[in-house]
Write a protein that holds these residues in place. Structure first.
Motif, PDB file in Angstrom:
ATOM      1  N   SER A 193       0.850  -1.189   0.000  1.00  0.00           N
ATOM      2  CA  SER A 193       0.000   0.000   0.000  1.00  0.00           C
ATOM      3  C   SER A 193       0.886   1.239   0.000  1.00  0.00           C
ATOM      4  O   SER A 193       2.088   1.169   0.293  1.00  0.00           O
ATOM      5  CB  SER A 193      -0.917   0.004   1.225  1.00  0.00           C
ATOM      6  N   ARG A 194       0.300   2.381  -0.314  1.00  0.00           N
ATOM      7  CA  ARG A 194       1.090   3.610  -0.437  1.00  0.00           C
ATOM      8  C   ARG A 194       1.797   3.967   0.870  1.00  0.00           C
ATOM      9  O   ARG A 194       2.927   4.455   0.858  1.00  0.00           O
ATOM     10  CB  ARG A 194       0.187   4.767  -0.882  1.00  0.00           C
ATOM     11  N   ASP A 195       1.137   3.707   2.019  1.00  0.00           N
ATOM     12  CA  ASP A 195       1.748   4.031   3.312  1.00  0.00           C
ATOM     13  C   ASP A 195       2.617   2.896   3.850  1.00  0.00           C
ATOM     14  O   ASP A 195       3.204   3.025   4.927  1.00  0.00           O
ATOM     15  CB  ASP A 195       0.684   4.395   4.339  1.00  0.00           C
ATOM     16  N   GLY A 196       2.695   1.778   3.139  1.00  0.00           N
ATOM     17  CA  GLY A 196       3.546   0.683   3.557  1.00  0.00           C
ATOM     18  C   GLY A 196       2.980  -0.197   4.652  1.00  0.00           C
ATOM     19  O   GLY A 196       3.666  -1.096   5.138  1.00  0.00           O
ATOM     20  N   ARG A 197       1.715   0.011   5.054  1.00  0.00           N
ATOM     21  CA  ARG A 197       1.138  -0.777   6.149  1.00  0.00           C
ATOM     22  C   ARG A 197       0.622  -2.130   5.684  1.00  0.00           C
ATOM     23  O   ARG A 197       0.552  -3.062   6.479  1.00  0.00           O
ATOM     24  CB  ARG A 197       0.000  -0.013   6.820  1.00  0.00           C
ATOM     25  N   LEU A 198       0.245  -2.250   4.424  1.00  0.00           N
ATOM     26  CA  LEU A 198      -0.356  -3.477   3.919  1.00  0.00           C
ATOM     27  C   LEU A 198       0.508  -4.081   2.816  1.00  0.00           C
ATOM     28  O   LEU A 198       1.024  -3.361   1.952  1.00  0.00           O
ATOM     29  CB  LEU A 198      -1.760  -3.217   3.365  1.00  0.00           C
ATOM     30  N   LEU A 199       0.658  -5.401   2.863  1.00  0.00           N
ATOM     31  CA  LEU A 199       1.368  -6.140   1.837  1.00  0.00           C
ATOM     32  C   LEU A 199       0.403  -7.140   1.213  1.00  0.00           C
ATOM     33  O   LEU A 199      -0.218  -7.929   1.919  1.00  0.00           O
ATOM     34  CB  LEU A 199       2.552  -6.891   2.437  1.00  0.00           C
ATOM     35  N   ALA A 200       0.265  -7.098  -0.114  1.00  0.00           N
ATOM     36  CA  ALA A 200      -0.586  -8.045  -0.842  1.00  0.00           C
ATOM     37  C   ALA A 200       0.299  -8.965  -1.666  1.00  0.00           C
ATOM     38  O   ALA A 200       1.252  -8.515  -2.313  1.00  0.00           O
ATOM     39  CB  ALA A 200      -1.563  -7.302  -1.747  1.00  0.00           C
TER      40      ALA A 200
END
Length: 320
Positions: A193-200
């Motif tokens: 995600s743009r803020d780096g909190r989520l990884l897919a």
């Protein structure tokens, strides 16, 4: 020889297939790479070629393998020698300042063949076969080398928030990304995600996409693309992290709603028993290999098939 058109109007002509098509961070432009060159397009009210200089310092016999955009004027292009085992060079272009940085394979011998590059702010991550390099402000001498697992697809993702960089790369253990055990099979695609909190991540079977928290590696959500095996071409999270899009070799694009990390935590669900989320939309045709651009609208409440708003050919074959 790699070159671009001096005219901003009309579709580009190519005598080789499209090999890579990424969007800029704000999705205002995209770059289409063929083995013989690359073309930059704007995608506002209509798809239009952007005036761009020719690349005169690429050696004869080099072919483009991929490109990545930060803005319409700042991009990186990876080239390799035809028939050679090593990449030839990575070119970082800034068309507005007329500045070009060339990183040759001699300067990055530990990377071997470069499979992918990501740009964000002043940061760049370069993914090789079993190593990756994090570069800040083009400073190769002080770059950070990171060991990865076998990475023939050049998988990498980068997010920068408050001047802190988060990156995701395949680990040496099969199916692992950074410190997250993502899939039992190999990892075929990944995105932050743009803020780096989520990884897919998507596995090599192409049936499931999983979303993890980068803080502690908790699995937050599992999304089913389908039941048939597929090659995942791309996964991407929207700028607000509310949606995730998945494209594959089935000629389809699926869009899924993304549950927030807070909501998943409050639900107290076991990370191994989270419900599988179906797609918010039915698949729509995607023909990037033929140089086609689609703009579609989906219904976030009732799901169903997307409504096609626009279709344009941005690259056509010579003599077509």
């Amino acid at each position: 020889m790699v070159s671009t058109s001096s005219s901003p109007a009309g579709p580009a002509e190519a005598d080789s297939p499209v090999v890579h098509v990424p969007f800029s961070g704000g999705a205002s432009h995209f770059v289409a790479s063929t083995t013989t060159g690359f073309h930059v397009f704007s995608c506002g009210e209509s798809v239009e070629r952007v005036r761009y200089k020719s690349i005169a310092d690429v050696s004869y016999g080099a072919e483009v393998t991929s490109a990545e955009m930060l803005t319409w004027s700042r991009l990186a292009v990876v080239t390799r020698k035809t028939g050679g085992a090593e990449h030839d060079a990575i070119y970082f272009f800034d068309e507005e300042s007329k500045r070009t940085i060339r990183i040759s394979s001699a300067k990055t011998p530990s990377l071997g063949v470069v499979g992918g590059v990501r740009l964000l702010g002043d940061h760049a991550i370069i993914a090789g076969q079993e190593m990756a390099m994090l570069v800040v402000r083009g400073d190769i001498k002080n770059s950070e080398l990171v060991e990865t697992g076998p990475n023939p697809l050049g998988l990498c993702a980068l997010a920068v928030d408050r001047r802190e960089a988060t990156y995701a790369l395949p680990r040496p253990e099969k199916g692992a990304v950074v410190d997250v055990r993502a899939h039992g099979s190999g990892v075929a695609c990944l995105a932050l995600s743009r803020d780096g909190r989520l990884l897919a991540t998507a596995g090599s079977k192409g049936t499931l996409v999983r979303i993890f928290s980068t803080d502690d590696g908790t699995k937050l959500q599992e999304l089913r693309r389908g039941i048939d095996r597929a090659d995942i071409h791309c996964i991407v999270l929207s700028s607000d992290s509310r949606w995730l899009a998945v494209s594959s070799d089935k000629g389809t694009v699926h869009v899924f709603p993304v549950s927030s990390a807070d909501k998943a935590t409050k639900a107290g669900a076991d990370s191994d028993t989270l419900p599988v989320t179906p797609p918010a939309t039915a698949p729509v045709p995607a023909t990037a290999k033929q140089g086609s651009f689609y703009r579609c609208r989906f219904d976030p409440v009732n799901a169903g098939e997307m409504k096609q708003l626009e279709h344009e050919r941005f690259i056509k074959k010579i003599n077509e």
